[in-house]
Design a protein around this motif. Structure first.
Motif, PDB file in Angstrom:
ATOM      1  N   ASN A  62       0.835  -1.208   0.000  1.00 22.29           N
ATOM      2  CA  ASN A  62       0.000   0.000   0.000  1.00 22.29           C
ATOM      3  C   ASN A  62       0.863   1.250   0.000  1.00 22.29           C
ATOM      4  OD1 ASN A  62      -3.013   0.701   0.343  1.00 22.29           O
ATOM      5  ND2 ASN A  62      -2.065   1.994   1.890  1.00 22.29           N
ATOM      6  N   ALA A  63       1.848   1.282   0.891  1.00 18.75           N
ATOM      7  CA  ALA A  63       2.696   2.468   1.033  1.00 18.75           C
ATOM      8  C   ALA A  63       3.570   2.685  -0.201  1.00 18.75           C
ATOM      9  CB  ALA A  63       3.570   2.326   2.277  1.00 18.75           C
ATOM     10  N   THR A  64       4.079   1.602  -0.766  1.00 19.20           N
ATOM     11  CA  THR A  64       4.960   1.713  -1.932  1.00 19.20           C
ATOM     12  C   THR A  64       4.214   2.247  -3.145  1.00 19.20           C
ATOM     13  OG1 THR A  64       6.340  -0.116  -1.151  1.00 19.20           O
ATOM     14  CG2 THR A  64       6.488   0.445  -3.483  1.00 19.20           C
ATOM     15  N   TRP A  65       3.019   1.743  -3.368  1.00 18.09           N
ATOM     16  CA  TRP A  65       2.228   2.223  -4.507  1.00 18.09           C
ATOM     17  C   TRP A  65       1.885   3.698  -4.353  1.00 18.09           C
ATOM     18  CZ3 TRP A  65      -1.989  -1.419  -6.889  1.00 18.09           C
ATOM     19  CH2 TRP A  65      -1.354  -2.519  -7.467  1.00 18.09           C
ATOM     20  N   ILE A  66       1.514   4.103  -3.145  1.00 22.40           N
ATOM     21  CA  ILE A  66       1.145   5.501  -2.922  1.00 22.40           C
ATOM     22  C   ILE A  66       2.363   6.405  -3.093  1.00 22.40           C
ATOM     23  CG2 ILE A  66       0.352   7.151  -1.189  1.00 22.40           C
ATOM     24  CD1 ILE A  66      -1.419   4.902  -0.063  1.00 22.40           C
ATOM     25  N   GLU A  67       3.518   5.939  -2.597  1.00 16.93           N
ATOM     26  CA  GLU A  67       4.742   6.730  -2.727  1.00 16.93           C
ATOM     27  C   GLU A  67       5.155   6.864  -4.194  1.00 16.93           C
ATOM     28  OE1 GLU A  67       9.415   6.698  -1.181  1.00 16.93           O
ATOM     29  OE2 GLU A  67       7.984   5.190  -0.472  1.00 16.93           O
ATOM     30  N   ALA A  68       5.024   5.768  -4.952  1.00 20.82           N
ATOM     31  CA  ALA A  68       5.425   5.796  -6.360  1.00 20.82           C
ATOM     32  C   ALA A  68       4.427   6.556  -7.226  1.00 20.82           C
ATOM     33  CB  ALA A  68       5.597   4.368  -6.879  1.00 20.82           C
ATOM     34  N   HIS A  69       3.166   6.550  -6.813  1.00 20.60           N
ATOM     35  CA  HIS A  69       2.107   7.197  -7.597  1.00 20.60           C
ATOM     36  C   HIS A  69       1.236   8.051  -6.669  1.00 20.60           C
ATOM     37  CE1 HIS A  69       3.112   4.478 -10.917  1.00 20.60           C
ATOM     38  NE2 HIS A  69       3.087   3.505 -10.036  1.00 20.60           N
TER      39      HIS A  69
END
Length: 249
Positions: A62-69
């Motif tokens: 969840n955190a990685t996707w939000i950070e990347a996008h």
């Protein structure tokens, strides 16, 4: 989630130890994933470790996707057209909704958990290509929201954190359960068995509900079917839509 327990598979631990060391979400997930509710289970440290690692994995995803996008938080409107990659991701989300919903309704919690493992694997394995545009961001946001909603009954604390991270100011617990779009849970293609005189020769992918002549042509073009015919013309071809094509010699 302080100290971790021994990883020995033979070590059996009490529920309060699991909750104290890993949190209630991990304990609940482990209980529901282990076996059908009518069966006995063992509280093993190895099993709890796996549940704890999965919870951490969901949060990182969840955190990685939000950070990347970062635009995921505002990608709430569906574009007029979707790419194939975005449509495939939406299908995965809605199939997960349909499957998990049915299993929960029938108290098959271990099956629901298994489907959520599968859904999480699908999201983790997604390629970046073709999913950074408006269609991809919409599908990504929907997928993360779906994941948060579906794990809610098992891991309510984690699901609320994931939900809030996606920009929601209201509680997930106050949100309606997601509904699967019937159009998205049916595949565009079907796996069709190709037989010659009732003996399986090949399996192929065909467009769902394709025309009879299209299915016949695809079956006759298969190398295994050509070899089985040995130059003979088929006497009859039986087509069971989306399932079988039987070539009778």
């Amino acid at each position: 989630r302080s100290e971790k327990m021994s990883k020995s598979k033979k070590n059996v631990v009490a529920p309060d130890v699991i909750i104290g060391g890993y949190g209630a979400d991990t304990a609940r997930w482990f209980v529901l994933s282990d076996s059908p509710p009518e069966r006995d289970m063992e509280w093993t440290a190895a099993g709890v470790e796996g549940a704890w690692r999965f919870a951490q994995r969901l949060w990182r995803l969840n955190a990685t996707w939000i950070e990347a996008h970062p635009a995921l938080k505002s990608a709430q409107s569906q574009p007029g057209s979707l790419t194939d990659a975005a449509t495939a991701l939406r299908r995965a989300s809605h199939k997960a909704i349909a499957g998990v919903s049915e299993d929960i309704e029938k108290f098959r919690f271990n099956r629901a958990v298994a489907k959520l493992y599968e859904f999480a694997n699908t999201l983790s394995d997604l390629p970046e290509k073709d999913l950074g545009d408006a269609a991809g961001l919409f599908a990504r946001r929907e997928a993360l929201l779906t994941l948060a909603q579906l794990i809610g009954p098992m891991m309510p604390h984690l699901s609320e954190e994931m939900w809030a991270a996606l920009g929601h100011g209201t509680l997930l617990a106050e949100t309606a359960w997601p509904e699967a779009d019937p159009r998205l849970i049916i595949d565009d293609t079907a796996t069709v068995a190709i037989q010659v005189n009732g003996k399986l020769r090949a399996t192929i992918q065909l467009p769902r509900d394709c025309q009879k002549d299209q299915a016949e042509a695809a079956a006759l073009a298969e190398d295994a079917v050509i070899r089985a015919l040995e130059g003979k013309a088929p006497k009859k071809i039986i087509v069971v839509p989306n399932r079988i094509v039987n070539v009778v010699v």
